[in-house]
Design a protein around this motif. Structure first.
Motif, mmCIF file in Angstrom:
data_model
loop_
_atom_site.group_PDB
_atom_site.id
_atom_site.type_symbol
_atom_site.label_atom_id
_atom_site.label_comp_id
_atom_site.label_asym_id
_atom_site.label_seq_id
_atom_site.Cartn_x
_atom_site.Cartn_y
_atom_site.Cartn_z
ATOM 1 N N LEU A 99 0.995 -1.267 -0.007
ATOM 2 C CA LEU A 99 -0.073 -0.065 0.064
ATOM 3 C C LEU A 99 0.697 1.357 -0.026
ATOM 4 O O LEU A 99 0.440 2.109 -0.715
ATOM 5 C CB LEU A 99 -0.867 -0.041 1.096
ATOM 6 N N ALA A 100 1.941 1.253 0.633
ATOM 7 C CA ALA A 100 2.975 2.379 0.838
ATOM 8 C C ALA A 100 3.514 2.593 -0.881
ATOM 9 O O ALA A 100 3.543 3.833 -1.265
ATOM 10 C CB ALA A 100 4.098 2.202 1.621
ATOM 11 N N ALA A 101 3.810 1.651 -1.489
ATOM 12 C CA ALA A 101 4.350 1.500 -2.834
ATOM 13 C C ALA A 101 3.309 2.309 -3.634
ATOM 14 O O ALA A 101 3.746 2.911 -4.757
ATOM 15 C CB ALA A 101 4.880 0.035 -3.311
ATOM 16 N N SER A 102 2.064 1.451 -3.654
ATOM 17 C CA SER A 102 0.923 2.152 -4.364
ATOM 18 C C SER A 102 0.626 3.543 -4.324
ATOM 19 O O SER A 102 0.416 4.085 -5.068
ATOM 20 C CB SER A 102 -0.421 1.251 -3.909
ATOM 21 N N SER A 103 0.666 4.033 -2.936
ATOM 22 C CA SER A 103 0.369 5.555 -2.616
ATOM 23 C C SER A 103 1.421 6.306 -3.262
ATOM 24 O O SER A 103 1.135 7.258 -4.004
ATOM 25 C CB SER A 103 0.379 5.525 -1.273
ATOM 26 N N ARG A 104 2.725 5.784 -3.249
ATOM 27 C CA ARG A 104 4.012 6.581 -3.894
ATOM 28 C C ARG A 104 3.660 6.772 -5.078
ATOM 29 O O ARG A 104 4.032 7.674 -5.899
ATOM 30 C CB ARG A 104 5.199 5.797 -3.513
ATOM 31 N N HIS A 154 -12.521 -6.493 1.222
ATOM 32 C CA HIS A 154 -12.761 -5.187 0.624
ATOM 33 C C HIS A 154 -12.026 -4.085 1.310
ATOM 34 O O HIS A 154 -11.880 -3.119 0.587
ATOM 35 C CB HIS A 154 -14.333 -5.082 0.873
ATOM 36 N N ALA A 155 -11.404 -4.224 2.480
ATOM 37 C CA ALA A 155 -10.660 -3.367 2.934
ATOM 38 C C ALA A 155 -9.138 -3.102 2.213
ATOM 39 O O ALA A 155 -8.781 -1.798 2.127
ATOM 40 C CB ALA A 155 -10.260 -3.414 4.594
ATOM 41 N N PHE A 156 -8.856 -4.191 1.714
ATOM 42 C CA PHE A 156 -7.761 -3.952 0.864
ATOM 43 C C PHE A 156 -7.430 -2.960 -0.068
ATOM 44 O O PHE A 156 -6.564 -2.077 -0.145
ATOM 45 C CB PHE A 156 -6.991 -5.391 0.264
ATOM 46 N N GLY A 157 -8.624 -2.574 -0.730
ATOM 47 C CA GLY A 157 -8.392 -1.502 -1.768
ATOM 48 C C GLY A 157 -8.898 -0.195 -1.311
ATOM 49 O O GLY A 157 -8.800 0.694 -2.122
ATOM 50 N N GLU A 158 -9.160 -0.071 -0.083
ATOM 51 C CA GLU A 158 -9.747 1.157 0.401
ATOM 52 C C GLU A 158 -8.928 2.096 0.180
ATOM 53 O O GLU A 158 -9.093 3.328 -0.282
ATOM 54 C CB GLU A 158 -10.319 1.129 1.725
ATOM 55 N N GLN A 159 -7.705 2.128 0.611
ATOM 56 C CA GLN A 159 -6.438 3.240 0.529
ATOM 57 C C GLN A 159 -5.989 3.265 -1.158
ATOM 58 O O GLN A 159 -5.978 4.274 -1.494
ATOM 59 C CB GLN A 159 -5.262 2.833 1.011
ATOM 60 N N VAL A 160 -5.867 2.185 -1.876
ATOM 61 C CA VAL A 160 -5.855 2.405 -3.288
ATOM 62 C C VAL A 160 -6.902 3.063 -3.929
ATOM 63 O O VAL A 160 -6.632 4.233 -4.642
ATOM 64 C CB VAL A 160 -5.601 1.004 -3.817
ATOM 65 N N ARG A 161 -7.984 2.807 -3.756
ATOM 66 C CA ARG A 161 -9.135 3.511 -4.224
ATOM 67 C C ARG A 161 -9.244 5.270 -3.763
ATOM 68 O O ARG A 161 -9.422 5.936 -4.682
ATOM 69 C CB ARG A 161 -10.589 3.091 -3.666
ATOM 70 N N ALA A 162 -8.875 5.436 -2.440
ATOM 71 C CA ALA A 162 -8.645 6.740 -1.946
ATOM 72 C C ALA A 162 -7.700 7.624 -2.834
ATOM 73 O O ALA A 162 -7.711 8.910 -2.919
ATOM 74 C CB ALA A 162 -8.287 6.919 -0.463
#
Length: 186
Positions: free
Chosen positions: A57-62, A121-129
């Protein structure tokens, strides 16, 4: 020998994670591979991040934050078609100069879809945000026009697919694109 701070190590883990996840995906990447790329032990890696999902998730956010910065820098002081063309050209350069960014994006979509299919469903919450932030960035630079935003991002996703499939710049499939949306010819 200069020792890195925990924040510098964390930063190096994120960069290594983008490389590893972009190549092998979420399920195909081990935390050991990331730790080795950074030159740290797995226990140290888990002092920086609680688990593999947090690293991903950190890599995705970056990855998405970098794309937002590229769009914002390109569109600075521009409006309408000029902003659209500048962002499209900047994105083209981003994925040509750093193909891991494109691959990481594709891996994000696969990982979230797989998690959703498995009931997580929680896994994708940050990526979607983070993706909504990307949408907002584009939306504001295109004058808050929903149609322009949708069209720009739709073209961008099609560019992602065509580039990832290796269609050369001279292929007829690119003929309907804005000139700046065609891949860089080498």
């Amino acid at each position: 020998m200069v020792r890195m701070s925990a924040e510098e190590r964390r930063e190096s883990v994120i960069r290594a994670a983008i490389t590893e996840f972009s190549r092998a995906g979420y399920n195909g990447t081990s935390t050991d591979a990331i730790a080795k790329r950074v030159g740290v032990s797995q226990p140290y890696l888990f002092r920086l991040f609680p688990n593999k999902q947090a690293i991903f998730l950190a890599a995705s956010s970056r990855c998405l934050a970098d794309t937002r910065r590229v769009f914002s820098a390109a569109a600075e002081g521009l409006e309408g078609e000029e902003a659209l063309g500048a962002m499209a050209a900047a994105y083209q350069r981003l994925i040509a100069d750093d193909p891991e960014k494109l691959l990481m994006q594709l891996q994000m979509y696969v990982a979230v879809a797989a998690a959703e299919a498995a009931g997580d469903h929680a896994f994708g919450e940050q990526v979607r945000a983070d993706w909504v932030e990307l949408w907002e960035t584009v939306h504001l630079h295109l004058g808050a026009d929903v149609n322009e935003t949708t069209t720009f991002l739709a073209y961008g996703m099609l560019v992602n697919v065509l580039v990832s499939m290796g269609f050369p710049a001279e292929h007829r499939i690119w003929s309907g694109f804005y000139p700046v949306a065609r891949p860089v010819q080498e």
